[in-house]
Design an enzyme around this catalytic site. Sequence first.
Site, PDB file in Angstrom:
ATOM      1  N   ALA A 275      -1.265  -0.970   0.737  1.00  8.74           N
ATOM      2  CA  ALA A 275      -0.189  -0.213   0.106  1.00  8.74           C
ATOM      3  C   ALA A 275      -0.134  -0.547  -1.374  1.00  8.74           C
ATOM      4  CB  ALA A 275       1.156  -0.534   0.754  1.00  8.74           C
ATOM      5  N   MET A 276       0.616   0.273  -2.126  1.00  5.10           N
ATOM      6  CA  MET A 276       0.754   0.047  -3.570  1.00  5.10           C
ATOM      7  C   MET A 276       2.185   0.326  -3.988  1.00  5.10           C
ATOM      8  SD  MET A 276      -0.689  -0.835  -6.370  1.00  5.10           S
ATOM      9  CE  MET A 276       0.222  -0.981  -7.909  1.00  5.10           C
ATOM     10  N   GLU A 309       6.105  -4.375  -0.524  1.00  6.19           N
ATOM     11  CA  GLU A 309       6.111  -3.398  -1.624  1.00  6.19           C
ATOM     12  C   GLU A 309       7.509  -3.288  -2.235  1.00  6.19           C
ATOM     13  OE1 GLU A 309       3.238  -2.705  -2.537  1.00  6.19           O
ATOM     14  OE2 GLU A 309       2.263  -3.338  -0.682  1.00  6.19           O
ATOM     15  N   HIS A 312       8.227  -5.871  -4.711  1.00  7.02           N
ATOM     16  CA  HIS A 312       7.566  -5.571  -5.986  1.00  7.02           C
ATOM     17  C   HIS A 312       8.425  -4.721  -6.915  1.00  7.02           C
ATOM     18  CE1 HIS A 312       3.623  -7.259  -5.781  1.00  7.02           C
ATOM     19  NE2 HIS A 312       3.202  -6.557  -4.758  1.00  7.02           N
ATOM     20  N   GLU A 331       1.980 -10.930  -6.822  1.00  2.00           N
ATOM     21  CA  GLU A 331       1.448 -10.793  -5.459  1.00  2.00           C
ATOM     22  C   GLU A 331       1.862 -11.954  -4.561  1.00  2.00           C
ATOM     23  OE1 GLU A 331       0.654  -8.199  -4.290  1.00  2.00           O
ATOM     24  OE2 GLU A 331       0.195  -7.046  -6.078  1.00  2.00           O
TER      25      GLU A 331
HETATM   26 ZN   LIG Z   1       1.470  -6.547  -3.555  1.00  2.00          ZN
END
Ligand SMILES: [Zn+2]
Length: 854
Positions: A275-276, A309, A312, A331
């Site tokens: 995933a992003m 995600e 993030h 990360e």
């Molecule tokens: Zn990540």
Amino acid sequence: MPGKNLSREEAQQRAGVLAVDGYLVRLDVTSAPDPAAATFRSTTTVTFRCSQPGTGTFLDLLAPAVRSVTLNGRELDPATAYDGARVHIDGLAAENVLTVEADCAYSRTGEGLHRFVDPADGETYLYTHYEPADARRVFANFEQPDLKAPFTFTVTAPAAWDVRSNAVHESVRTEGDARTWEFAPTTPISTYLTAVVAGPYHVVNDHYSRELPDGTALEIPLAALCRQSLAPHFDAEEILGVTKLGLDFFHETFDYPYPFGKYDQAFVPEYNIGAMENPGCVTFKEEFVFRSKVTDAAYESRANVVLHEMAHMWFGDLVTPRWWDDLWLKESFADFMGSYALIGARTRYSSAWVTFANQRKAWAYRQDQFPTTHPITADIRDLEDAKLNFDGITYAKGASVLKQLVAYVGAEAFFEGARRYFKRHAFGNTELADLLGVLEETSGRDLKSWAASWLQTAGVNALTPQVTTDAEGRITELAVLQDGDVLRPHRIAVGLYDRDADGALLCTERIELDVTGARTVVAEAVGRRRPDLVLLNDEDLTYCKIRFDAESLETLRTGLGDIRDELARALAWSAVWNLTRDGLMPARDYVALVLRFAGQEGNIGVLQSLHAQSKTAVDLYAAPEWRAEGARKLADGALHELRAAVPGSDHQLAWARFLARTAGGAEHLGLVRGLLAGSARIDGLEVDQELRWSLWLALAAAGQATDEELAGELASDNTAGGKREYTQCLAARPTPEAKAAAWSAVIDSDELPSALVEANSAGFAIPAQRDLTALYAAPYFKLLERVWAERTIEIAMRIVGGFFPIAQTDEQTLAEADVWLDGHPQAAPALRRLVLERRDDLARALRAQACDRA
Ligand SMILES: [Zn+2]
């Protein structure tokens, strides 16, 4: 292409003189449904200031053609300004407006704007993926994380499509067959975080609202997207349920309102990664939409990624590392938060730390023992370095070390530090010192020496208990021995386990202490009766390999499965696997442990790891003369447990899949065929589409599936997933022709998307077929440099990793790898790194085989 690989120095130079005020990006993708159209129109207008007027700079752009370049009203000749990777501009003013008009290419490799045509219904789908530096494949920009700016996207697409980007759309205008979507400007974000998702996606809408501490309401529109043909399988409610729990949790924990407006989550085809975290427009691999029954481990893994995600949005998107050196900052944090939030947000996945110990740490230990390992804070010279740094160190070791840091400074100080960090650096860029700074403030501890030993050094320590007892069996001394290249401070718990009347191994005492240096005495243990098992790093607080004293190891051999605590048992499994990998426990002993105790392993994720690891143990770590016997034992064990498993359970499904992976003899293959034909049944086991493909793969690899049968299965599952499975089955057939075809499909053509490159290499490289693939070892080494030069890095990485002759576990192949490495000191560092790592896997297999033979 000289300028394709942007260096850190270039990025620093550019950030030193430029400040970007905003981008206006216009994309016209109306050509996408036409398979003959290779490109789309892309127009960027960027407004920026320059602190050294008169100088020049460049934009990044990877495009087949540049139509025009206009700087402050002055037309530049694209033929001289554009070199294939960069648009060079000079004579900058203090304030500049630059417009670049280009034809950019639709991608088939998942880099840039990926185009996918659904075999099920012919529909076309697009999505972007950029990290670390592929936004330049879609529009001209300053491709580095610390030149943040607001982006305003305008996308013209076929009228029937839905189009999403980071921000909400402000207007939609239809003209004929096309529709133009104008999106609101984003908050300042980095280029790699921008996103566009376009196509006839199936959309499920929802909403999240929350009252903020100041009394105002925060409203977040939610949406979950997937391809139309996957819609019948799309459990959006489950995904959105986790999403809402996560939003509650992160607001409570981070005390900073979600900064990106709406929250879309798109599940997209042929995605190269899990995933992003594109702000407001997260993309996931669509394998997270489950077409068939999967175990709860898969649901847990997906929920973990949803929360990773989401973390993030604050750590990475709101506050972003300055350069890829500090990729780990975001990360590691997100990886840690994925597990932490599964529990903190009260999802139903309460075993998140067991999974973390079992899977993330296994990844970290593996990576950290390669000769190519690096400190968590890495030295990233350029984009090729950056690309390879999305590794087990950056994610899993970093997250493990953050878990240790939380044990070291306390959770309250850790999260108070995070809250200050977000407020202080919102919409900005940071480095390690910024994070350590706030954590020192909130914890009152000096973290410099902690950071020096944990973040700036590489490698994993092993901790071993040393127990001495008196004549009555009481402990006279319990010491913890530490080895490794660098000795570190470890906050650990030591668990002392004894059998109860029923034979269960239970923790009867747990001692927390700081381990420092080569030998640390556990004073509290003195005088206590020697326990059956001493488990170092109980609760998994630190990052280390656990060893055992001889008595504890004997306890595990006869009773590993009797450890009642799920996390402690997972740690014991992890430790015996590390012993096997390190050539300290014969592979056949490990296999015996799995065969004896896996049947009673309650945690489904741990069980699936045991399946994978015991298969590797037989394929690579067992002495060759024992391989056939080991393989038969695994298959027999799988069949036995499959028949014994609770009907309809996850465990039953896991054993069925393991049987498919290990089946070799007539009895096993007969059952496999019977299950496919419907003539054999296992009570409660539904032979659904994914399981059918697993069973076909077993038959194909055994040479017992005809071309007509495989084609027939594809005809009844003519989907993207079906195509992948079919491709793997073809490549897995045990004939020279099948191997040649799989090799050629990948090596002689660059038409395949990465999903099919992987399917071919997985089928090609079945370890048991090593005799058939042996003749590809020499050609493999010959073509490495060509592959690296000619393919995109995503594809090249898969070829270099997937076709390495790992199954040729002999000194000759090791020597061939060494000859290549010695002969190519000037090859791209990233390529050398991949080959070095695979070569190390091979050397490790040889050491393990020597141990197994002894
Ligand atoms: Zn990540």
